[in-house]
Design a protein around this motif. Sequence first.
Motif, PDB file in Angstrom:
ATOM      1  N   PRO A 166       1.021   2.117  16.386  1.00 43.32           N
ATOM      2  CA  PRO A 166       1.322   0.992  15.935  1.00 43.32           C
ATOM      3  C   PRO A 166       2.120  -0.144  16.770  1.00 43.32           C
ATOM      4  O   PRO A 166       2.575   0.153  17.453  1.00 43.32           O
ATOM      5  CB  PRO A 166       1.963   1.101  14.772  1.00 43.32           C
ATOM      6  N   PRO A 167       1.648  -1.425  16.681  1.00 39.24           N
ATOM      7  CA  PRO A 167       2.046  -2.538  17.480  1.00 39.24           C
ATOM      8  C   PRO A 167       3.624  -2.777  17.051  1.00 39.24           C
ATOM      9  O   PRO A 167       3.775  -2.320  15.959  1.00 39.24           O
ATOM     10  CB  PRO A 167       0.942  -3.625  17.317  1.00 39.24           C
ATOM     11  N   PRO A 168       4.400  -3.487  18.061  1.00 37.80           N
ATOM     12  CA  PRO A 168       5.860  -3.629  17.470  1.00 37.80           C
ATOM     13  C   PRO A 168       5.856  -4.537  16.219  1.00 37.80           C
ATOM     14  O   PRO A 168       5.143  -5.370  16.079  1.00 37.80           O
ATOM     15  CB  PRO A 168       6.507  -4.525  18.828  1.00 37.80           C
ATOM     16  N   GLY A 169       6.672  -4.242  15.606  1.00 36.92           N
ATOM     17  CA  GLY A 169       6.838  -4.676  14.086  1.00 36.92           C
ATOM     18  C   GLY A 169       5.857  -4.412  13.007  1.00 36.92           C
ATOM     19  O   GLY A 169       5.828  -4.843  11.967  1.00 36.92           O
ATOM     20  N   LYS A 170       5.101  -3.350  13.183  1.00 39.23           N
ATOM     21  CA  LYS A 170       4.170  -2.861  12.421  1.00 39.23           C
ATOM     22  C   LYS A 170       4.396  -1.160  12.042  1.00 39.23           C
ATOM     23  O   LYS A 170       4.875  -0.583  12.998  1.00 39.23           O
ATOM     24  CB  LYS A 170       2.801  -2.932  12.771  1.00 39.23           C
ATOM     25  N   VAL A 171       4.093  -0.853  10.781  1.00 41.51           N
ATOM     26  CA  VAL A 171       4.104   0.709  10.588  1.00 41.51           C
ATOM     27  C   VAL A 171       2.809   1.050   9.596  1.00 41.51           C
ATOM     28  O   VAL A 171       2.291   0.206   9.103  1.00 41.51           O
ATOM     29  CB  VAL A 171       5.311   0.940   9.920  1.00 41.51           C
ATOM     30  N   TYR A 172       2.686   2.358   9.829  1.00 38.46           N
ATOM     31  CA  TYR A 172       1.462   2.829   8.836  1.00 38.46           C
ATOM     32  C   TYR A 172       1.934   3.207   7.479  1.00 38.46           C
ATOM     33  O   TYR A 172       3.197   3.551   7.563  1.00 38.46           O
ATOM     34  CB  TYR A 172       0.883   4.253   9.544  1.00 38.46           C
ATOM     35  N   GLN A 173       1.381   2.926   6.478  1.00 38.29           N
ATOM     36  CA  GLN A 173       1.706   3.256   5.168  1.00 38.29           C
ATOM     37  C   GLN A 173       0.661   3.940   4.367  1.00 38.29           C
ATOM     38  O   GLN A 173      -0.589   3.568   4.562  1.00 38.29           O
ATOM     39  CB  GLN A 173       1.932   1.893   4.356  1.00 38.29           C
ATOM     40  N   VAL A 174       1.106   4.891   3.692  1.00 38.14           N
ATOM     41  CA  VAL A 174       0.261   5.971   3.008  1.00 38.14           C
ATOM     42  C   VAL A 174       0.097   5.642   1.549  1.00 38.14           C
ATOM     43  O   VAL A 174       1.080   5.273   0.913  1.00 38.14           O
ATOM     44  CB  VAL A 174       0.769   7.463   3.272  1.00 38.14           C
ATOM     45  N   TRP A 175      -1.278   5.676   1.089  1.00 36.78           N
ATOM     46  CA  TRP A 175      -1.612   5.257  -0.124  1.00 36.78           C
ATOM     47  C   TRP A 175      -2.407   6.192  -1.045  1.00 36.78           C
ATOM     48  O   TRP A 175      -3.111   6.963  -0.404  1.00 36.78           O
ATOM     49  CB  TRP A 175      -2.242   4.064  -0.195  1.00 36.78           C
ATOM     50  N   SER A 176      -1.659   6.614  -2.076  1.00 40.69           N
ATOM     51  CA  SER A 176      -2.542   7.559  -3.278  1.00 40.69           C
ATOM     52  C   SER A 176      -3.404   6.461  -3.913  1.00 40.69           C
ATOM     53  O   SER A 176      -2.764   5.581  -4.620  1.00 40.69           O
ATOM     54  CB  SER A 176      -1.511   8.356  -4.060  1.00 40.69           C
ATOM     55  N   LEU A 177      -4.574   6.740  -4.337  1.00 40.39           N
ATOM     56  CA  LEU A 177      -5.338   6.079  -5.016  1.00 40.39           C
ATOM     57  C   LEU A 177      -6.033   6.341  -6.071  1.00 40.39           C
ATOM     58  O   LEU A 177      -6.532   7.635  -6.209  1.00 40.39           O
ATOM     59  CB  LEU A 177      -6.577   5.703  -3.965  1.00 40.39           C
ATOM     60  N   LYS A 178      -5.913   5.677  -7.317  1.00 43.06           N
ATOM     61  CA  LYS A 178      -6.887   5.806  -8.556  1.00 43.06           C
ATOM     62  C   LYS A 178      -8.189   4.957  -8.401  1.00 43.06           C
ATOM     63  O   LYS A 178      -7.983   3.695  -8.117  1.00 43.06           O
ATOM     64  CB  LYS A 178      -6.106   5.656  -9.838  1.00 43.06           C
ATOM     65  N   LEU A 179      -9.159   5.315  -8.602  1.00 46.93           N
ATOM     66  CA  LEU A 179     -10.497   4.838  -8.338  1.00 46.93           C
ATOM     67  C   LEU A 179     -10.885   3.881  -9.303  1.00 46.93           C
ATOM     68  O   LEU A 179     -11.561   2.816  -9.234  1.00 46.93           O
ATOM     69  CB  LEU A 179     -11.464   5.542  -7.607  1.00 46.93           C
ATOM     70  N   THR A 180     -10.884   4.354 -10.453  1.00 46.27           N
ATOM     71  CA  THR A 180     -11.406   3.487 -11.741  1.00 46.27           C
ATOM     72  C   THR A 180     -10.105   3.382 -12.725  1.00 46.27           C
ATOM     73  O   THR A 180      -9.913   4.229 -13.642  1.00 46.27           O
ATOM     74  CB  THR A 180     -12.445   4.234 -12.373  1.00 46.27           C
ATOM     75  N   PRO A 181      -9.532   2.167 -12.727  1.00 44.03           N
ATOM     76  CA  PRO A 181      -9.925   1.291 -11.880  1.00 44.03           C
ATOM     77  C   PRO A 181      -8.918   1.513 -10.515  1.00 44.03           C
ATOM     78  O   PRO A 181      -8.131   2.328 -10.729  1.00 44.03           O
ATOM     79  CB  PRO A 181      -9.411  -0.186 -12.545  1.00 44.03           C
ATOM     80  N   LEU A 182      -9.179   0.527  -9.424  1.00 43.98           N
ATOM     81  CA  LEU A 182      -8.601   0.898  -8.323  1.00 43.98           C
ATOM     82  C   LEU A 182      -7.115   0.900  -8.428  1.00 43.98           C
ATOM     83  O   LEU A 182      -6.710  -0.553  -8.628  1.00 43.98           O
ATOM     84  CB  LEU A 182      -9.285   0.133  -7.218  1.00 43.98           C
ATOM     85  N   THR A 183      -6.387   1.623  -8.274  1.00 41.27           N
ATOM     86  CA  THR A 183      -4.834   1.553  -8.350  1.00 41.27           C
ATOM     87  C   THR A 183      -4.190   2.386  -7.176  1.00 41.27           C
ATOM     88  O   THR A 183      -4.049   3.611  -7.129  1.00 41.27           O
ATOM     89  CB  THR A 183      -4.343   2.119  -9.736  1.00 41.27           C
TER      90      THR A 183
END
Length: 265
Positions: A193-210
């Motif tokens: 990642p470039p300076p000042g940025k980070v990766y963020q991990v997401w758990s997703l519910k698809l219906t509705p998208l949450t």
Amino acid sequence: MEIEKYITSGILELYVYGALSEEENKEVYEVLKKYPEVEKEVEQIEKGLLQLSGATAPYNPEKVYNRIKDRLHFSEDKKVIPIGRKRTNWTAYIGWVASVALLIGLITQFNQNKELQQQVVNANMEQQLLEGKINVAEEDLTKTKSLLNVLRNKDIIQIPLQGQKVDPTAYAAVYWDKENQIAYIDVAGLPTPPPGKVYQVWSLKLTPLTPTSLGVLDKFNEDENKIFAVTNVNESEAFGITLEPEGGSESPTLEQLYTLGAVES
């Protein structure tokens, strides 16, 4: 006069050293004028003394002579009888040589002690560094074995995450230990990642998208394995990874969605 006895009496040395009285100086001077062998002996004494002093310090006859005059409180009005050459204070020079030798010895010992102390410090630092490397290696080995055990667990759910529009070459994987509510995120396929940025991990519910954040990977550059464990108590239907500002975001920036993958039913 028995010249040999006069020469071996020691009075000529005292004369050269400047330790005789004015009257004694006159007497010796008269003998010097009368007996060439006595004058030659005086020259030999002075020559030997100058060689000794020259071996230990730069010789400066004028300076030495002035120092002798100061020590013996000579002055011009006392009319000390010269014989055409300066005289050196043997006793003062011996003391000076001894002082220099002592000083050199102390300096040498100090330098040796200082060098020895530095060697001890360097040895201790090397030992601590080696112990640190061993500890890190042991920790890495333990961590690697633990990860292998997790990945080989038949109950682990593996979810590959494919690269998205922002970087189609990117890829990642999630190993979800649903029973223990831990997700292992393998991000070796993501660019730094470039300076000042980070990766963020997401758990997703698809219906509705949450989306629900599972955390930021702020140690991305420090972890060589690029495998991170995060807690996941959600009934996840998919996982995604986005690039966010440092500290993370409340909701994913879809324009910076790097990888995405759905959990097989």
